[in-house]
Design a protein around this motif. Structure first.
Motif, short mmCIF file in Angstrom:
data_model
loop_
_atom_site.label_atom_id
_atom_site.label_comp_id
_atom_site.label_asym_id
_atom_site.label_seq_id
_atom_site.Cartn_x
_atom_site.Cartn_y
_atom_site.Cartn_z
N ILE A 175 72.27 109.58 38.31
CA ILE A 175 73.51 110.33 38.15
C ILE A 175 74.30 109.85 36.92
O ILE A 175 75.26 110.47 36.50
CB ILE A 175 74.36 110.26 39.44
N GLY A 176 73.89 108.71 36.35
CA GLY A 176 74.50 108.20 35.12
C GLY A 176 75.77 107.40 35.30
O GLY A 176 76.49 107.15 34.34
N ARG A 177 76.04 106.98 36.51
CA ARG A 177 77.24 106.17 36.78
C ARG A 177 77.06 105.45 38.10
O ARG A 177 76.15 105.75 38.86
CB ARG A 177 78.49 107.05 36.82
N GLU A 208 72.72 98.55 31.51
CA GLU A 208 71.37 98.71 32.05
C GLU A 208 71.40 99.23 33.49
O GLU A 208 70.61 100.09 33.87
CB GLU A 208 70.60 97.39 31.97
N ILE A 209 72.33 98.71 34.28
CA ILE A 209 72.47 99.17 35.67
C ILE A 209 72.85 100.65 35.70
O ILE A 209 72.28 101.44 36.44
CB ILE A 209 73.48 98.30 36.44
N VAL A 210 73.81 101.03 34.87
CA VAL A 210 74.23 102.43 34.81
C VAL A 210 73.08 103.30 34.33
O VAL A 210 72.86 104.40 34.85
CB VAL A 210 75.48 102.59 33.91
N LYS A 211 72.32 102.82 33.36
CA LYS A 211 71.18 103.56 32.82
C LYS A 211 70.13 103.84 33.91
O LYS A 211 69.46 104.87 33.89
CB LYS A 211 70.56 102.76 31.68
N ALA A 257 78.34 93.15 29.37
CA ALA A 257 78.33 94.59 29.09
C ALA A 257 76.91 95.16 29.03
O ALA A 257 76.67 96.27 29.49
CB ALA A 257 79.08 94.87 27.80
N GLU A 258 76.00 94.38 28.48
CA GLU A 258 74.61 94.87 28.39
C GLU A 258 73.98 95.04 29.77
O GLU A 258 73.27 96.00 30.03
CB GLU A 258 73.77 93.92 27.54
#
Length: 81
Positions: free
Chosen positions: A43-45, A36-39, A31-32
């Motif tokens: 575009i936030g996703r 981090e990838i999403v962060k 999950a972490e």
């Protein structure tokens, strides 16, 4: 097409991180790492397969007859940061 004009347009779609079963499998239980990838995505996703398909369909449409030799980033703004 007229003389000297290519009859085939060569374009490319340059993907960002796309939400696919392969990505989900790679990050299962991490999950972490996923957060981090999403962060890192402006575009936030993550992108979706449908968004990539829409870009490809656009490149295949008659409306892009003047688009030749393009590397189209479909990356949620990642290439702008």
């Amino acid at each position: 097409m007229g003389a000297g004009c290519p009859s085939t347009a060569i374009n490319a779609v340059c993907l960002g991180v796309i939400e696919t079963p392969m990505v989900a499998d790679m990050l299962e239980g991490q999950a972490e790492a996923m957060a981090e990838i999403v962060k890192q995505q402006p575009i936030g996703r993550l992108g979706t397969a449908e968004e990539i398909a829409n870009a490809v369909l656009w490149l295949c449409s008659p409306g892009v007859a003047f688009v030749i030799g393009v590397a189209l980033p479909v990356a949620g703004g990642f290439t702008t940061s």
